[in-house]
Structure formats: C-alpha cells, structure tokens
Write a protein that holds these residues in place. Structure first.
Motif: not given
Lengths: 157, 859
Positions: A109, A112, A115-116
């Motif tokens: 997604x 995610x 964010x990573x």
C-alpha cells in the motif's frame, strides 16, 4: 529466516536491489498476499488505486487499451514489480494487468510504503537511483526510436 | 433575569424560601426542649423528690418519670434531626431547581441572540459560565434565608442568655463584635473584587482553549502551538496569583475572627472576675456565661461563613449576568411564516455587508439565480432570503405559512449533527412537538419543567407532523428518506454502512432471520458456494480460519460487547481458567512471546516515534521496553515463570494475531493450529454459559457480527480480497431479490455517525445536507455554494433538485453571469452592493421588463 522467499524476490527486482535485506524483510511483512486465478484482472487501466504488486510466482499480461482496441504489450514474471507508478505518483493506472494462470503476488500500500521510505531515507535513495536508471534507459530508447522514425521519414521523402 | 441575586431568588422561590423559614422556626422550640430536658432529667427525675408525679392525668413513680422524660428527650432529638433532614433535602432540591432555571434561562437567551451576535460568542466561555460558575450558586441559594435565620436566631438566644446573667459581662463579651463587623466586610470586599478577576481570567482561558482547538489546523500550520501553550500557561499563572491573594485575605479574615473570639474570654475573666471579687456576681453565673459564650462561637462562625459565601456568590452571579445584559428577553420563536406574493421576498431588509436595506424576490416555482462575486455578501443575501434575517415578520415573506417548509438554506458544507443518518435527515422536520407520549416519567419531567420555568417540550414526544410536512403518514416519510438517499447517489455508501452495522436483536429479529436464510441459500447454491469457498474463510467448527484472529478461532465466537476485543479478556479469570483446563495457556503465552520476539527484530532500527509500528505492530510502541523485559525474563527462567499479568499480556497479543495477515510463522506450520483446534471444544464448553460471549453457529444469526459478516459467515480471505467483486455483486443481487436491501439501508440509516459526522467525506456531507433539506418539502430551496455554475454536473444537480422540489422555487447563488444561464429570474449584486433583479439571464445586467418587483434597489 522469515519472509525468505519474499525477500529473495524483492532483491531480484531492480528497484530494491541495493536495499538492506533487513529493510526488505520489514517491507515483505508490511505487504499483503494477493492471489489471482487465470484471467482475473489485478489492475485496470484508467482506474485510480494506489498499491503496487510484486509477483512471487506465475505470470501476468500487461494490456494497453488504445482507441478502442486492446493489445498485450508485455508479459510479467516472477520478481517483477508493477503498479509502482500509480503508488508513488497517484496517477491513474496506465495499463491493465491480467493473470495468466495462477498468480501469487505481494501487495504494497502507498501509505505503508511512504512511511517506510520516510523511516529509511537510504531506501528512498536506492529506489530513486533505480528509477532514474530506468528513466535514462527509456529516454535513450525514445531517442533511438525518434532517430529511427525520422530516418524512416527522411528516407521516405 | 433580575439584576441582583437576591431579587432573582425571591422572585422564583419565595414560597419555598418561606417554607424553609417555617421549618427553621419550628426547629427553635424543639432545640430549646432538647436543651431543657437534660436539665429536667437530672434535677427533677434523678435528683428530685415528691413522687409520684402527675403528668397528663397519669400518676408516675420516679423510674417511670425518668423513662417518660428520657423518651421525650429521644423524641425531641429525633424530631430535631428529622426537621434537619427535611430541611437539607428541601434545600438541595430547591438549589438544583434554581440552578436548572438559571442554566436553561441563559441557554435560552443565547439561542435567541441574533445570528450576527451569536457568531462572536465563544462557546468555551459560555460552557464555563453555564456549567462551572453557576454550580455553587445553586447550592448556596437553596438556604439563602434559612441559614442566616437559624444561625442568627441561635446567636441571639445565646446572647440574650448572657446579657440576662449580667449586663456588664454581656457587654464585655460583645466588645469585639463591632470591630469584627467593621473590619471583616472591608477585607471581604477586596476578596469579592478578586473573585471577579478570577472569573474573568478563567473565562479568558476557556475562550483561549476553545479557540486553540477550533483553529487547531491553522494553529499547527502556523507552527504557533508553543505560543498558544504559553498563553494558557500565563493565564494559569495569573489564576494562581489571584487565588493566592484570595487565600491570604480569606485566612486573614479567619485570623482576625479567631483572635477576637479568643480575646473575649480575656475580658470576661477580667471584668467577671472583678465583679465576683466585688461580690456583685456569683461564680455560677460567670461559669454559665463562659459556657454560653462557647456556644455563641459556632453560630457566629456560621454567620461569618454565610456572609463570605453570600458576597462570593452574588459577585459570581453579577459577573455572569453582566454577560447577558444585552440579551434582554429573546424574541419569541416564529410560529408561522408571513405569506407574500412570491416564493420568497425581502422588503427593505437589512443584510450584513450591504450598504442599504435590500428588497428582492424569487418568483413562485421559478429557478432564480443570485449573482454576486463576493462570496460573503452572496451568502448573507441568500441567508436573508431564507428568512434568517432580523425582524423577519416584517421584512421577509414566503409562499407558505408553515415556517419550516417556507424556505430551506443549504450551505456547501452543511453541519452534520451527532447522531444517526436518520436523525440528521429528519432534523428539519423537528419543528415542534405534535403529540405527547403518555407515561409517568414524561408527566414527571413535564411537572419539573413547569417548576423551573422551562418549556414542556420533551425529546420523547413525537415531533414530526407528517401531514403538515406533506406526507400521508410517518411511513411515507421513511420511504421518501430512502428515496432521496437513492436519488442523490448516497445509496451505495449507505448500503455499505448498513452492511457494517450490528443488528439490535431485540428489535430486528425478523431481519436477522431473513439474513440467516440468505446465508443458507448461498451455501446451498452450487455456484455461490464455490465462490464463497474461494473468497471467504468460512467459520467451521472443525477447522482453523487463518483469516480470522487466533482468539476468534480458539473461542470460536466473539465478545458480545462491541467495545471489547478478545485481548481485553486475556486477564479474565474465567477465560484463563478455561484455557488452563484446555491445556493451551502455556502455548498461548509462547505464541505471544514468539510474536513479540519476531516483531521487535523486524522493527529493529525503526525510530521510536515512528507510526510504522503503530500501523503494523500488535502492541503499542511505548510498551516495547516492558515487552522486552518479559522476553528476557522468559528466556532466562522459562515462560512458566512469568507472573499472571505478564502471561496475560502475552496471551492478549497472541489473541489478536491473524496468520493470513501477519504471516509471521508463529503457528509452526500446523503444529499449534492442531493444538488450538483440539482445545476448542473444551474452551467452548467451559464458556458456554458465560453471557459475555456469543459462539459462532452456522445455523444462528450472530449478534456480535455485522450484517455482512453474518451473511458470509467468515472473514474475506486476505489473498483474494482484490478479486471478490463478482461474488459480492452476486450476493448483492440476491439481497435485492429477497427484498433485504431496503432493510439493510434502514439499518444503515440508524447507524450512529461519529462526532460531527467525522466519518463522512465532503461530498457525502453535501448530499446529506441536500437530502435533509428536500425531505422538508420546502416551497423554496436556497443553495449556497453548491450547484453554482453552468457545468454539466451542476446543471444536472439543479435539474434533479427542481424535480424533487415538485413545483417549489429553486434559488442558487452564482459567482458570475454564466452560473445564472439557466435561471428564469436573476438577482444581481454589483461590486458596490447594489441589488437589481430581472427575468432570465438575457435581460442583461439592469433591472428590465416583466417580473421585476419593486424595481432595482439602489443603495
């Protein structure tokens, strides 16, 4: 080692080649399994959706619709990633992808993934390096095609 | 409301205060009796002679006489305390009623403020005044007359007694009271001034907090969070300073009072002693004076406290009421709309932002555009046309006398009220109660409302007048509600909401039965059953569903309370015992340990404040150190040595684990799955009769699962989630076919929305606002900020609204002439705020021919 198969697959994709395996393991954990049967569509051209897929096993056709007709322009196989453009840029899907035979993928997604990348900027650098290389190849290819077509045109004249 | 607190109290509670006074006066003789009787018992009954005594024609011996007096003493004490009890209760009730009256009256006045003034009202400040500041006043005024009378009365009795013994000593005892009576009010006046400062300070703080939250986005965008925190911090400091000074003065008053009280015995000893030596006073009388003086201190203290409270409370009262001085008596609510010749008409109406009073109209049944470049002026004019204008009965008229159907104003971002979609949609029909429910509770509420000057309107009454609103009956309202939802394109969203909600089994059992039948039909149809196997991880008593959580699988059921998850029961004794007896407790702890171990190593290197862990982890990041400590302990001493709460912690984490989603391999292929499946029957049997849990049953509707989960009876398979659309569509068709769609939509309509409808996106809110307006069957609808251009979708929306308005007028605000292209009638506002109107867009910018009413209104 957990997610070994996934990490191996990720390591073989150009986009994640230089990325540390421990990061890839986290990425694999954040992904979700998606399985498709023969003929099922994974993404549809023109649709807005923000996930990318990594093929773990099986094959898929890339189909582009243009002017009312559609044609298969490429085939994807194991360890290939698709949908990353839509994921990173939130653009509509540029092609349709259809499973040929049983297809196992890992879905990432946008949320995610971002964010990573925020968490591990070195990963973002690796990814942009590989994307830049791809862009360079595409540009060269385009230049070659242009040169070719202008040569055609001049020869035709 | 009265200017002074005492006036207010007297006006609204004279009768009750008098009753309190009578009770107080009644208690005086009883107090006297209870003081008198012990003396009699000792002097007359124990020490006395001349028995038997005659008492009410009874002849009593000494013992009988003693018993009679003691019984009388007991009765006097009981009566005294009974009066106190009644007095206290009455005081409390009276105080609460007065408080309710004050609170409601203030709220009523605020609600009656003109909109322009209301916009500049700070909700935080109001809440502070109406809730916190008023509260102690209510408590105080319950006994505003009784306290000084009873304490003052006792004071006077003791005083009279002392003076009766010896005038000089009496005067000596009184010597310092004038000093106190002079000094203390002076100090108290300072305290009162500071109390007012403190209230103003707290209010300012409430306003600041209110503003900080209201403007949170901008505040953070401006990166001014620290500045605002500094402001509140400063206000708290000021508050501390004021309070400190109040304390100092308050205790100074106490000090003065104490010193004066203790100085008095000095005078009594000195003067009294002198008289005793001189032989003008006997020693018994001096002792009596001293005792009486001691008793004098208590009522004096109470009087002083009363005085302090009184000045505190009246300062508070005045300080609150000052804020409502401007309000006066609010205009009474309009009952009927003034009827005119047009759908809506303004006559010389003052409108915010316009240089002169505005006159204009929207013809009946027509499409009217209000063209104005400035959005604020446009909104102001549209609101005024909807009747939101001062002095509405004279300045505004509509086509129908039914006020709530005369005009409805629809902004682009309508307010979604807390409650369900239904309550939001029906909000505009809640004009006034039309039918009282009849039950004892309702009667009680009505009486209480009368006693406190509140209206008798009750939320339990029926507020919707279907006929007046243009419907046959309430069912027709219901049908129209779903019809509008469909026509405005909200049905699919609502259907999703409906599918996601839990049925109230006491009211919706028939629907539950039908949904259960549907589940059966899906399983019975070969095609659908095949698809269900492919897409749904169906719950089966003999197998493990990897797409459901470990706890769902182990307990094979769900907690009934939607607020609770299985992890909340990890520490529950009954649950732990069941798991222990089934022999899986240790294994669950181990699963939890394995999970934590894996997660911590996976997230190694992730920053502590990262939201990655929050999104993907199984426990809050802040608990990582605690979890690591548990892991260390278990590695050193084995999982069995963990204490109860540590084990529960690990089990809770294990409970939430869904193997298809997390794929962390902690189930060790199928080894642990087998063990869990083997334990399932024992765990189920142990918790079978526990009312907190509801087991899965393929043949029963599950009360804790959503409608969708009940239809499919199992979670969607994670790996097939992207492909299940065809199956879903087939099931949706089946739902429709069986007439269940409408019922599910109705369930969705009843679902509560979050605070302010936070779950809805802008488009959904807009649709909700529009549906809420149309359901009123208004004779005119005023659109502000939506459907304002001549683009295809806007035109289509206006056409749809016109269709739904069924002959009613449609008025919309447009920013430019293009937006008015489809209008039958156009009202134009130029850059100077001059208003002109004409028919149709072709007539140009000036007021022209035909339907011009009153011509242009140049201001």
């Amino acid at each position: 080692m957990k997610f070994e198969a996934e990490v191996n697959a990720l390591q073989r994709t150009p986009m994640f080649q230089g990325v540390d395996p421990s990061r890839l393991r986290l990425l694999a954990f954040m992904g979700e399994d998606r399985t498709f049967r023969d003929g099922e569509l994974i993404v549809r051209q023109g649709e807005t959706s923000d996930s990318a897929y990594l093929i773990l096993s099986g094959k898929a056709d890339v189909i582009v619709e243009f002017g009312g007709s559609s044609s298969v322009v490429a085939q994807l196989g194991q360890s290939e990633v698709f949908g990353e453009m839509a994921m990173l840029c939130e653009t509509p899907r540029t092609a349709t992808v259809r499973a040929t035979g049983e297809l196992r993928t890992l879905l990432f997604e946008r949320e995610g993934m971002l964010r990573l990348l925020r968490e591990f900027p070195e990963m973002a650098i690796e990814m942009s390096r590989s994307l830049a290389q791809r862009l360079e190849r595409t540009t060269m290819e385009l230049a070659r095609m242009r040169a070719g077509s202008s040569a055609d045109a001049s020869s035709g004249a | 409301m009265a200017e002074k607190m005492t006036t207010f109290v007297w006006r609204h509670s004279a009768r009750d205060q008098m009753l309190m006074l009578v009770l107080t006066l009644c208690s005086f003789p009883i107090i006297w009796i209870s003081l008198e009787l012990p003396k009699r018992i000792i002097n007359d009954a124990i020490d006395g002679q001349d028995f038997p005594r005659e008492l009410w024609s009874f002849s009593l011996g000494q013992t009988d006489y003693l018993i009679a007096l003691c019984a009388a003493y007991l009765a006097a004490i009981t009566a005294n305390n009974a009066i106190k009890y009644v007095q206290n209760m009455h005081r409390g009730i009276l105080g609460e009623r007065m408080l309710r009256r004050m609170r409601f009256d203030l709220f009523r006045r605020v609600m009656g403020r003109p909109l322009s003034r209301l916009r500049s009202t700070s909700p935080g400040e109001l809440v502070q005044m109406i809730s916190a500041e008023l509260a102690p006043i209510g408590d105080f005024i319950g006994a505003i007359i009784a306290t000084p009378i009873s304490q003052g009365g006792s004071f006077l009795v003791y005083l009279a007694f002392i003076l009766a013994q010896n005038t000089y000593i009496g005067l000596a005892a009184l010597a310092l009271y004038p000093v106190q009576a002079w000094l203390i009010p002076k100090l108290q006046a300072k305290v009162v001034a500071m109390i007012r400062d403190r209230l103003a300070n707290i209010r300012a703080m409430a306003r600041e907090i209110d503003e900080s939250i209201d403007a949170a986005t901008e505040l953070r965008g401006l990166r001014a969070r620290r500045w605002h925190m500094a402001i509140v911090s400063r206000q708290l400091y000021d508050n501390y300073q004021i309070r400190r000074r109040i304390f100092i003065l308050k205790f100074l008053i106490k000090f003065v009072n104490n010193v004066a009280n203790h100085l008095t015995p000095f005078f009594i000893f000195l003067i009294g002693g002198y008289f005793v030596i001189q032989g003008k006073l006997n020693i018994g009388a001096l002792t009596a004076v001293l005792i009486a003086y001691k008793d004098l201190a208590a009522p004096w203290k109470e009087l002083l406290r009363f005085y302090q409270d009184y000045s505190d409370m009246s300062a508070r009262y005045t300080s609150i009421m000052e804020n409502f001085d401007e309000d006066g008596e609010p205009e009474s609510l309009l009952d009927r709309a003034p009827v005119g010749d047009h759908a809506l008409e303004l006559k010389e109406a003052p409108v915010d932002g316009f240089p002169a009073p505005v006159s204009c109209h929207a013809p009946k049944g027509a499409m009217t555009a209000v063209v104005c470049e400035d959005a604020n002026s446009r909104s102001a004019l549209l609101q005024a046309m909807s009747g939101l204008v001062d002095d509405a009965p004279r300045r505004w008229s509509a086509a129908t006398p039914v006020l709530y159907r005369a005009a409805v104003y629809v902004p682009a971002d309508p307010r979604v009220f807390t409650g369900s979609i239904r309550s939001n949609l029906l909000h505009g029909l809640m004009f006034q109660p039309v039918e009282r429910v009849d039950n004892p509770e309702r009667v009680l509420r009505g009486r209480e409302a009368q006693l406190t000057g509140a209206p008798e309107d009750d939320t339990e009454d029926n507020w919707i007048d279907a006929q007046e609103a243009g419907y046959d009956d309430l069912d027709a309202v219901e049908t129209r509600m779903l019809d509008l939802v469909r026509r405005l394109g909200m049905e699919d969203d609502l259907y999703m909401v409906g599918l996601g909600c839990r049925l109230d089994m006491t009211r919706q059992a028939p629907l539950a039965d039908k949904l259960l039948e549907l589940r059966g039909s899906i399983a019975a149809d070969p095609d659908l059953a095949e698809m269900r196997r492919d897409f749904i991880d169906v719950f089966d008593a003999d197998s493990y569903a990897p797409n459901a959580s470990l706890a769902d699988n182990l307990f094979f059921g769900l907690p009934r309370d939607p607020q609770l998850r299985w992890a909340d029961f990890a520490d529950d004794r009954a649950v732990q015992r069941a798991l222990d007896e089934a022999g899986v407790k240790v294994m669950l702890v181990e699963v939890g340990l394995d999970l934590c171990d894996t997660l911590i190593s996976l997230f190694e290197g992730v920053a502590a404040d990262s939201d990655l862990f929050k999104r993907y982890g199984l426990f809050p990041r802040a608990e990582t150190p605690a979890v690591e400590a548990i892991l260390r302990k278990s590695k050193q001493r084995g999982p069995a040595r963990l204490n109860r709460s540590e084990q529960a912690r690990m089990m809770g984490i294990a409970f939430s684990y869904c193997s298809a989603r997390y794929r962390l391999g902690v189930m060790r292929e199928s080894e642990r799955v087998e063990a869990l499946l083997a334990a399932r029957p024992a765990v189920r049997a142990a918790l079978k009769d526990d009312p907190r849990f509801a087991p899965f049953d393929a043949d029963a509707y599950h009360p804790a699962m959503s409608i969708a989960d009940n239809i499919f009876f199992g979670p969607t398979r994670v790996e097939r989630r992207d492909s299940w659309q065809p199956f879903k569509e087939k099931v949706d068709a089946l739902v429709e076919e069986r007439g269940l769609r409408g019922l599910i939509l109705r369930a969705g309509v009843d679902q509560r929305l979050g605070e302010n409808g936070i779950a809805l996106n802008a488009l959904q809110r807009r649709k909700l606002g529009l549906a809420r307006a149309l359901i009123k069957h208004p004779s005119a609808i005023v659109l502000d900020g939506l459907a304002m251009s001549d683009s295809g979708p806007d035109q289509a929306l206006r056409a749809l609204i016109r269709d739904e308005m069924d002959g009613g007028a449609v008025i919309w605000g447009a920013a430019s002439e293009q937006g008015a292209a489809q209008a039958d009638h156009v009202i134009r506002v130029d850059a100077n705020g001059h208003v002109s109107q004409g028919c149709g867009p072709a007539s140009g910018s000036d007021a022209g021919s035909g339907g011009v009413d009153g011509g242009s209104d140049a201001g």
